[in-house]
Design an enzyme around this catalytic site. Sequence first.
Site, PDB file in Angstrom:
ATOM      1  N   HIS A  98      25.822 -25.453 -10.586  1.00 24.81           N
ATOM      2  CA  HIS A  98      24.428 -25.897 -10.654  1.00 24.81           C
ATOM      3  C   HIS A  98      23.783 -25.384 -11.947  1.00 24.81           C
ATOM      4  CE1 HIS A  98      24.051 -26.629  -6.019  1.00 24.81           C
ATOM      5  NE2 HIS A  98      24.624 -27.643  -6.660  1.00 24.81           N
ATOM      6  N   ASP A 100      21.223 -23.908 -12.850  1.00 27.16           N
ATOM      7  CA  ASP A 100      20.606 -22.583 -12.972  1.00 27.16           C
ATOM      8  C   ASP A 100      21.637 -21.445 -12.933  1.00 27.16           C
ATOM      9  OD1 ASP A 100      20.827 -23.526 -10.259  1.00 27.16           O
ATOM     10  OD2 ASP A 100      19.611 -21.834  -9.581  1.00 27.16           O
ATOM     11  N   HIS A 101      22.914 -21.812 -13.010  1.00 29.44           N
ATOM     12  CA  HIS A 101      23.995 -20.807 -13.011  1.00 29.44           C
ATOM     13  C   HIS A 101      24.955 -20.968 -14.189  1.00 29.44           C
ATOM     14  CE1 HIS A 101      22.985 -19.263  -8.922  1.00 29.44           C
ATOM     15  NE2 HIS A 101      22.380 -20.445  -8.890  1.00 29.44           N
ATOM     16  N   ASP A 207      24.030 -18.479  -3.978  1.00 33.89           N
ATOM     17  CA  ASP A 207      23.187 -19.528  -3.390  1.00 33.89           C
ATOM     18  C   ASP A 207      23.572 -19.911  -1.955  1.00 33.89           C
ATOM     19  OD1 ASP A 207      21.635 -19.537  -5.615  1.00 33.89           O
ATOM     20  OD2 ASP A 207      22.149 -21.557  -6.282  1.00 33.89           O
TER      21      ASP A 207
HETATM   22  C1  5PN Z   1      16.813 -24.662  -8.661  1.00 31.92           C
HETATM   23  C2  5PN Z   1      17.479 -25.923  -8.268  1.00 31.92           C
HETATM   24  N1  5PN Z   1      16.817 -27.049  -8.379  1.00 31.92           N
HETATM   25  C3  5PN Z   1      17.386 -28.227  -8.062  1.00 31.92           C
HETATM   26  C4  5PN Z   1      18.668 -28.242  -7.607  1.00 31.92           C
HETATM   27  C5  5PN Z   1      19.490 -29.309  -7.199  1.00 31.92           C
HETATM   28  O1  5PN Z   1      19.228 -30.496  -7.196  1.00 31.92           O
HETATM   29  O2  5PN Z   1      20.686 -28.825  -6.820  1.00 31.92           O
HETATM   30  C6  5PN Z   1      20.699 -27.405  -6.971  1.00 31.92           C
HETATM   31  C7  5PN Z   1      19.371 -27.099  -7.479  1.00 31.92           C
HETATM   32  C8  5PN Z   1      18.785 -25.901  -7.814  1.00 31.92           C
HETATM   33  O3  5PN Z   1      19.465 -24.764  -7.714  1.00 31.92           O
HETATM   34 ZN    ZN Z   2      23.028 -23.695  -6.484  1.00 30.16          ZN
HETATM   35 ZN    ZN Z   3      20.782 -21.216  -7.795  1.00 30.14          ZN
END
Ligand code: 5PN
Ligand code: ZN
Ligand code: ZN
Length: 268
Positions: A98, A100-101, A207
């Site tokens: 994802h 944010d990782h 997560d």
């Molecule tokens: C922070 C965040 N925002 C949106 C999404 C998404 O569509 O899948 C994972 C995800 C997130 O971690």
């Molecule tokens: Zn995630």
């Molecule tokens: Zn995350």
Amino acid sequence: MTDTKVFLLDGGSLVLDGYHVFWNRGPGGEVRFPVYSILIEHRDGRFLIDTGYDYDHVMKVLPFEKPIQSKEQTIPGALALLGLAPKDVGVVVNSHFHFDHVGGNKFFPHAKKICHRDEIAQAITPQPFEVLGYSDLSFSKQAADARNASQQLLAGTSADNSTFEGVTGDIELAKGVTLIFTPGHAIGHYSLLVEFSNRKPILFTIDASYTQKSLETLCQASFHVDPVQGVASMRRLKQLAEQHGAELMYSHDMENYKTYRTGTEFYG
Ligand code: 5PN
Ligand code: ZN
Ligand code: ZN
């Protein structure tokens, strides 16, 4: 550098609606949550678990998540607070792909890269409802090319320097550093157990459980590929924490995060 140390690299914050953080439970309304990466100093070398989000990517693709990230909260900036640079990290592990990782992976062309085997194919061919989650493909030339997103690649990112070793199941990366397979949130999601010589272990849910309340209520985030697997993974994390006498740490829990050690403070 014999005793294992864990540093949390602060990566800034994002906003989601409460119904996304707590699927079908809420309450609704804006929730600002932290994003951070985990740096492990181990006698076998430095391991970095996850690399946060790329500010420009979020502003371009998900501006409604209202990113706040200072220079010190970028991966190079957070490492610099410790007197380190990306080249000092030998191994980068992504818990899952994802956005944010994976945002800072681009700074580690030299590093060995590890993920669950099935995340690579999933980032290339996500379910329709996963497309936004797997929207930053700058971590992999293979994935970016396959999704016609090669414009995301930093100059110098090649197939060679963005190739992953795909692993499966639970796997001990180094003594006391174990990836725990916790699918559901993502097909190849990993949590992380770190054991120390002088303190209790830490189990990073990543997560599989955004917050403490998530685990207490078995309420996962709305982003998942298999919610039934997600619940099973949460139950397993509770069990493992008990079995190991581990402290649980959550990925996106602002209230708890404020009590976590960041910057030059560490665990170990
Ligand atoms: C922070 C965040 N925002 C949106 C999404 C998404 O569509 O899948 C994972 C995800 C997130 O971690
Ligand atoms: Zn995630
Ligand atoms: Zn995350």
